[in-house]
Enzyme design. Structure first.
Site, PDB file in Angstrom:
ATOM      1  NE  ARG A 126      20.194   2.970  40.714  1.00 41.37           N
ATOM      2  CZ  ARG A 126      19.461   1.865  40.814  1.00 41.37           C
ATOM      3  NH1 ARG A 126      19.943   0.724  40.357  1.00 41.37           N
ATOM      4  NH2 ARG A 126      18.278   1.898  41.363  1.00 41.37           N
ATOM      5  CE  LYS A 148      31.984  22.074  35.523  1.00 40.93           C
ATOM      6  NZ  LYS A 148      32.132  23.553  35.484  1.00 40.93           N
ATOM      7  CD  GLU A 190      35.508  28.177  26.416  1.00 38.80           C
ATOM      8  OE1 GLU A 190      36.292  28.128  27.388  1.00 38.80           O
ATOM      9  OE2 GLU A 190      34.278  28.365  26.550  1.00 38.80           O
ATOM     10  CE  LYS A 232      37.489  21.048  31.118  1.00 40.89           C
ATOM     11  NZ  LYS A 232      36.237  21.440  30.518  1.00 40.89           N
ATOM     12  CD  GLU A 242      33.212  24.789  38.735  1.00 36.57           C
ATOM     13  OE1 GLU A 242      33.175  24.127  37.680  1.00 36.57           O
ATOM     14  OE2 GLU A 242      32.601  25.848  38.901  1.00 36.57           O
ATOM     15  NE  ARG A 247      35.606  21.149  35.691  1.00 33.67           N
ATOM     16  CZ  ARG A 247      35.238  19.982  35.173  1.00 33.67           C
ATOM     17  NH1 ARG A 247      35.375  18.877  35.884  1.00 33.67           N
ATOM     18  NH2 ARG A 247      34.744  19.905  33.964  1.00 33.67           N
ATOM     19  CG  ASN A 251      33.470  28.594  35.468  1.00 34.01           C
ATOM     20  OD1 ASN A 251      33.280  27.868  34.495  1.00 34.01           O
ATOM     21  ND2 ASN A 251      33.166  28.225  36.706  1.00 34.01           N
ATOM     22  CG  HIS A 254      32.660  30.815  31.287  1.00 36.63           C
ATOM     23  ND1 HIS A 254      33.963  30.942  30.854  1.00 36.63           N
ATOM     24  CD2 HIS A 254      32.160  29.741  30.626  1.00 36.63           C
ATOM     25  CE1 HIS A 254      34.229  29.971  29.978  1.00 36.63           C
ATOM     26  NE2 HIS A 254      33.154  29.241  29.820  1.00 36.63           N
ATOM     27  CG  HIS A 258      25.342  33.457  32.498  1.00 36.66           C
ATOM     28  ND1 HIS A 258      24.775  32.244  32.159  1.00 36.66           N
ATOM     29  CD2 HIS A 258      24.378  34.134  33.179  1.00 36.66           C
ATOM     30  CE1 HIS A 258      23.543  32.199  32.617  1.00 36.66           C
ATOM     31  NE2 HIS A 258      23.282  33.321  33.248  1.00 36.66           N
ATOM     32  CG  HIS A 272      29.464  29.167  25.633  1.00 33.16           C
ATOM     33  ND1 HIS A 272      29.048  29.702  26.832  1.00 33.16           N
ATOM     34  CD2 HIS A 272      30.626  28.506  25.889  1.00 33.16           C
ATOM     35  CE1 HIS A 272      29.907  29.369  27.786  1.00 33.16           C
ATOM     36  NE2 HIS A 272      30.868  28.637  27.239  1.00 33.16           N
TER      37      HIS A 272
HETATM   38  N1  GLY Z   1      33.915  24.285  30.907  1.00 34.90           N
HETATM   39  C1  GLY Z   1      34.300  24.479  32.247  1.00 34.90           C
HETATM   40  C2  GLY Z   1      34.586  23.201  32.966  1.00 34.90           C
HETATM   41  O1  GLY Z   1      34.659  22.170  32.348  1.00 34.90           O
HETATM   42  O2  GLY Z   1      34.750  23.221  34.153  1.00 34.90           O
END
Ligand code: GLY
Length: 374
Positions: A126, A148, A190, A232, A242, A247, A251, A254, A258, A272
């Site tokens: 957990r 993430k 990025e 960030k 998010e 947040r 993107n 993206h 995508h 990517h």
């Molecule tokens: N790579 C986008 C984020 O971490 O929210």
């Protein structure tokens, strides 16, 4: 040494940027190794075959100085490692090692190793600790920070995952010396993103210093990494999960990106970061098309992307699809909310915002023109 705190209630941690940190791991990561030094157990390290072969000697030598040995879990490079099968193998391995909640697992690699390890640590017992040792520019400035974690399934990329923050992110810019130029450019997309989305002064700085960053000149590279991570960290501290739209700004590029990744089969044909680079150029040009971004700013964004060696014009990707097909790919993106497709657009350099009123027919027509190079 540059230390950037990521301030999260009960889950705060530091991102440390230091040349040579990998060779100095026994000292810098002493706190995360303590449970192993006390018990004599080996430290679990996850890597891919590339990062294992390049860095294992340095890391083993560093920990040997503290009388700690490493147990390696080595995966094949590529998205295939972010699978249920590898996750099961990794979690079984961690359980067999007797990992406890207060232990830390070390992720030595790019975003794939970080995402897989982070998710395995989120669900093992957990939740056990992990430390990110990112070895690509993309992982250093983006994926290793913010918690993430995910694997891929037949339904799409990153659809099974968890928010699970690392206990530390230790960044050694020296490791980028062995990174292929193509991967360096993909990560640079990025970096440019942070300038475009919210920091016009950083964007201007990159316009003059981007080639030094890509050439891995230490001062420029470290400034670019630190500025990106500081941005960030601010965003993640404000909107960890998010939920508020803050947040989501990360993107930028993206949604278009995508679609390009999906159209090219999430393959080596388009990495990517490369897709994000072209996606940001499209976001800028589409924002200008909507009359929201000055044409001059959109042109500056496109020039900065192209100057770094990324593909700034969609027609240069030689795709054999139309705009409607790309829009279909976007509709399968996990970031889609029921009934809407939010787009990160720009009102200028450093002024990203979340548009919820985008007409997908208009996007398809815009993309048809971009595909034709008109
Ligand atoms: N790579 C986008 C984020 O971490 O929210």
């Amino acid at each position: 040494m540059v230390v950037i705190p990521v301030a999260l209630s009960g889950r705060s941690y530091d991102v440390i940027i230091e040349r040579g940190v990998l060779a100095d791991l026994a000292v810098v990561a002493a706190g995360y190794l303590a449970s192993y030094t006390k018990s004599g157990r080996k430290v679990p390290f996850v890597a891919d075959t590339n990062t294992h072969s390049i860095f294992h000697e340095a890391v083993e030598a560093s920990l040997a100085a503290a009388n700690v040995a490493i147990d390696w879990f080595v995966v094949e490079p590529g998205e295939g490692a972010k699978s249920w099968r590898v996750l099961e193998q990794l979690t079984d391995w961690l359980l067999a090692l007797g990992v406890t909640r207060s232990d830390h697992v070390f992720a030595l690699g790019g975003g794939i190793v970080g995402d897989l390890t982070g998710f395995a640590c989120a669900v093992t017992k957990r939740g056990c600790g992990f430390v990110q040792l990112p070895t690509t520019l993309l992982a250093q400035v983006d994926s290793s920070v913010g918690g993430k974690t995910a694997i891929n399934t037949g339904a799409g990329k990153n659809l099974i995952g968890a928010f699970h923050q690392p206990s530390a992110v230790l960044i050694d810019p020296i490791v980028l010396d062995s990174l292929p130029d193509r991967e360096m450019r993909a990560g640079y997309a990025e970096v440019l993103k942070y300038g475009l989305l919210g920091d016009a002064a950083f964007f201007d700085w990159l316009s003059g210093n981007g080639s030094a960053v890509l050439a891995r000149e230490p001062e420029a590279l470290e400034h670019a990494i630190a500025t990106s991570i500081a941005a960030k960290a601010r965003i993640v501290a404000e909107d960890e999960r998010e939920t508020t739209g803050v947040r989501a700004l990360l993107n930028l590029g993206h949604t278009f990106g995508h679609a390009l990744e999906a159209e090219t089969g999430f393959s080596d044909r388009l990495l990517h970061g490369e897709a994000v680079g072209t996606g940001m150029a499209l976001a800028a040009r589409y924002s200008a098309h909507r009359g929201e971004m000055p044409e001059e700013d959109a042109a500056r964004a496109v020039t900065a992307i192209g100057d770094s060696g990324l593909t700034a014009r969609l027609s240069d990707l030689d795709l054999s699809c139309d705009g409607a097909k790309l829009v279909q790919h976007m509709l399968h993106d996990k970031k889609m909310e029921t009934g809407t497709l939010p787009f990160l657009l720009l009102k200028g350099i450093g002024k990203a915002y979340l548009a919820r009123d985008v007409d997908l027919g208009d996007v398809a027509t815009f993309l048809d023109a971009e595909l034709a190079g008109s």
